[in-house]
Scaffold this active site. Structure first.
Site, short mmCIF file in Angstrom:
data_model
loop_
_atom_site.label_atom_id
_atom_site.label_comp_id
_atom_site.label_asym_id
_atom_site.label_seq_id
_atom_site.Cartn_x
_atom_site.Cartn_y
_atom_site.Cartn_z
N LYS A 124 38.26 2.78 17.20
CA LYS A 124 38.28 3.92 17.51
C LYS A 124 37.65 4.96 16.42
O LYS A 124 37.28 5.90 16.76
CB LYS A 124 39.54 4.34 17.96
CG LYS A 124 40.03 3.61 18.98
CD LYS A 124 41.31 4.23 19.45
CE LYS A 124 41.59 3.56 21.08
NZ LYS A 124 41.82 2.03 21.09
C1 LIG Z 1 41.69 1.23 22.12
C2 LIG Z 1 41.76 -0.28 21.92
C3 LIG Z 1 40.83 -1.19 22.87
C4 LIG Z 1 40.67 -0.76 24.11
O1 LIG Z 1 39.51 0.20 24.58
P1 LIG Z 1 39.11 1.02 25.77
O2 LIG Z 1 38.15 1.74 25.55
O3 LIG Z 1 40.63 1.66 26.06
O4 LIG Z 1 38.80 -0.12 26.63
C5 LIG Z 1 40.68 -2.54 22.52
N1 LIG Z 1 41.19 -2.87 21.09
C6 LIG Z 1 41.81 -2.03 20.38
C7 LIG Z 1 42.16 -2.50 18.93
C8 LIG Z 1 41.97 -0.77 20.61
O5 LIG Z 1 42.32 -0.03 19.64
#
Ligand SMILES: *Cc1c(COP(=O)(O)O)cnc(C)c1O
Length: 480
Positions: free
Chosen positions: A112
């Site tokens: 993120k």
């Molecule tokens: C947020 C997240 C996901 C999922 O991502 P999306 O965009 O919601 O599909 C997967 N792995 C980790 C470690 C995350 O923080």
């Protein structure tokens, strides 16, 4: 570049307006009116160039004229300059044609950071241009809150408030939200569940007087600026393996469908992608949808990959719009049905359209743990449970050795040390630069799961609300 709502009843907006608005006024999600194209020659030209430069080139056509080129280039440089690996998102080889894209070298050890680091700079920049301030509120079950804190701390135009459920997130995740010393960051520990936190945030967005007073804004995964920032690493990793001359496939650990949808954006821009494999844990709404055509919400089961424990994959609405020939009426009726009866059905044509690009499978808790063990034994590497879900799905479903498969690794193993240790018996090491996280003082305000109490706290803290900023008194660290 103009953006239109998937539900067709909100005015078209430009990039900056979409970034600040988040959701469209008709409840839909904004998508670009037309897809900018990357010519094969342009894609080939990305080879060997620094990540930040390629990012600026890919994102530029989505911005229109609102942000000058040199500002975008500088912000991308700053956003990715802080990553702890010179390649920003290194690609490592796990098997003959299986690769892992390491998206966890940012300040909070999760993918993120790639979107949030840029989004924070873009938002601060345009707010400064307009002479405005905003208050950003985020409900988080883990990774989003930390990424937002690291990205927005110290920004001049923005106050950030994160709400997390007391006692329901990991120690590392909490400390990433509570140890930032900056005055514009406020961590609120809510005595309730993640759903309570989310309901409070939703309630505040619907409380228009409050919303306007503090200039409420959001940065959750439906924010278009986050999606375009994520499209970048699909391109750079494909180029590293021979794109545009060779096709690649991706397996993506999926929750809210934001990350894997960014792969679809790269595809629509012209990146030759053979297949996008959706990998979920036992919360497998998308797997069931691709198998049966029925999108049906069930109860969420807690797992060791909590960032994928979701009931509704919000960004799927954007794909639904495309799969139905961009007909907003179909989307409206599907979303109406979802609100009323927690399900909708895809037409045979839309389902077939989705299946031309996407496949999906899930991994259960046992398969996920077994994958963490196997990868450690065979490669000496730790992988986090979200990555392990994707690797388990790849193992089960990908038998041919061509084209190359890129598995997205979305978190550093040290971010989920308990789950990794439970699976393989060894605690994954924390990177040196984070070793003192446990010693940093925490600053957090504990509140009941009550919208009024939260609003009062935010009003006191928000500079946009034009009140004197009150300092939060630090509380003693919650015991682990
Ligand atoms: C947020 C997240 C996901 C999922 O991502 P999306 O965009 O919601 O599909 C997967 N792995 C980790 C470690 C995350 O923080």
């Amino acid at each position: 570049m103009r953006y239109i709502s998937t539900r067709g009843e909100a005015p078209p907006l430009d990039f900056v307006e979409v970034m600040l608005a988040g959701l469209a006024r008709d409840g839909g999600l904004y998508v670009p009116e037309t897809w900018p194209r990357l010519e094969p020659r342009t894609i080939a030209g990305f080879a060997g160039r620094p990540y930040a430069e390629v990012a600026a080139d890919i994102i530029r056509p989505f911005l229109g004229t609102t942000i000058p080129d040199h500002d975008l280039a500088r912000m991308a440089q700053e956003a990715y300059g802080g990553f702890r690996h010179p390649a920003t998102v290194p690609l490592s080889q796990l098997g003959v044609s299986t690769f892992m894209l390491e998206l966890f070298h940012g300040p909070t050890l999760a993918f993120k950071d790639l979107a949030m680091q840029l989004l924070a700079r873009l938002m601060d920049h345009v707010l400064a241009q307009r002479g405005e301030r905003a208050t950003i509120v985020v409900a988080t079950s883990g990774d989003t809150g930390g990424a937002a804190v690291e990205a927005f701390r110290g920004r001049a135009q923005v106050d950030l408030v994160v709400l997390y459920p007391t006692g329901r997130i990991s120690d590392v995740q909490r400390r990433m939200m509570t140890t930032a010393p900056d005055d514009n960051v406020h961590a609120l520990a809510i005595d309730g569940t993640f759903d309570d936190c989310q309901a409070i945030v939703k309630g505040m967005f619907n409380h228009h007087a409050f919303r306007d007073r503090v200039r409420l804004s959001g940065v959750n995964s439906i924010n278009w600026a986050r999606i375009v920032a994520q499209a970048v690493y699909y391109v750079t990793s494909a180029v590293a393996l021979g794109a545009p001359h060779r096709k690649v496939a991706f397996t993506v650990p999926t929750g809210n469908f934001g990350d894997v949808y960014a792969g679809y954006v790269a595809l629509r821009m012209g990146l030759p992608i053979d297949r996008l494999m959706i990998a979920t844990n036992v919360n497998d709404i998308l797997v069931r949808t691709l198998a049966t055509g029925a999108y049906e919400v069930r109860e969420v089961m807690p797992t060791t990959s909590p960032s994928m424990d979701i009931q509704v994959a919000s960004n799927f609405e954007r794909l639904l719009f495309e799969a139905n020939g961009r007909d907003p009426r179909t989307v409206r009726s599907a979303m109406g049905s979802l609100a009323q009866s927690r399900r909708f059905a895809l037409s045979a044509r839309a389902l077939a359209e989705i299946r031309t690009t996407f496949a999906a499978d899930h991994a259960d808790e046992e398969e996920t743990a077994a994958t963490i063990r196997t990868v450690l034994r065979e490669t000496g590497r730790f992988v986090d449970p979200h990555t392990a879900v994707a690797l388990a799905v790849t193992e089960k479903d990908v038998h041919d050795s061509s084209p190359p498969m890129i598995v997205l690794s979305t978190a550093h193993p040290a971010k989920f040390p308990d789950a990794v240790e439970a699976a393989c018996g060894i605690r994954p090491p924390v990177p040196d630069w984070l070793a003192d996280l446990g010693d940093r003082p925490e600053r957090v305000t504990s509140l009941p799961a009550d919208q009024i109490a939260v609003e009062k706290t935010i009003l006191a803290a928000s500079r946009a609300a034009n009140v004197v900023v009150q300092k939060f008194s630090p509380l003693p660290a919650a015991s682990p």
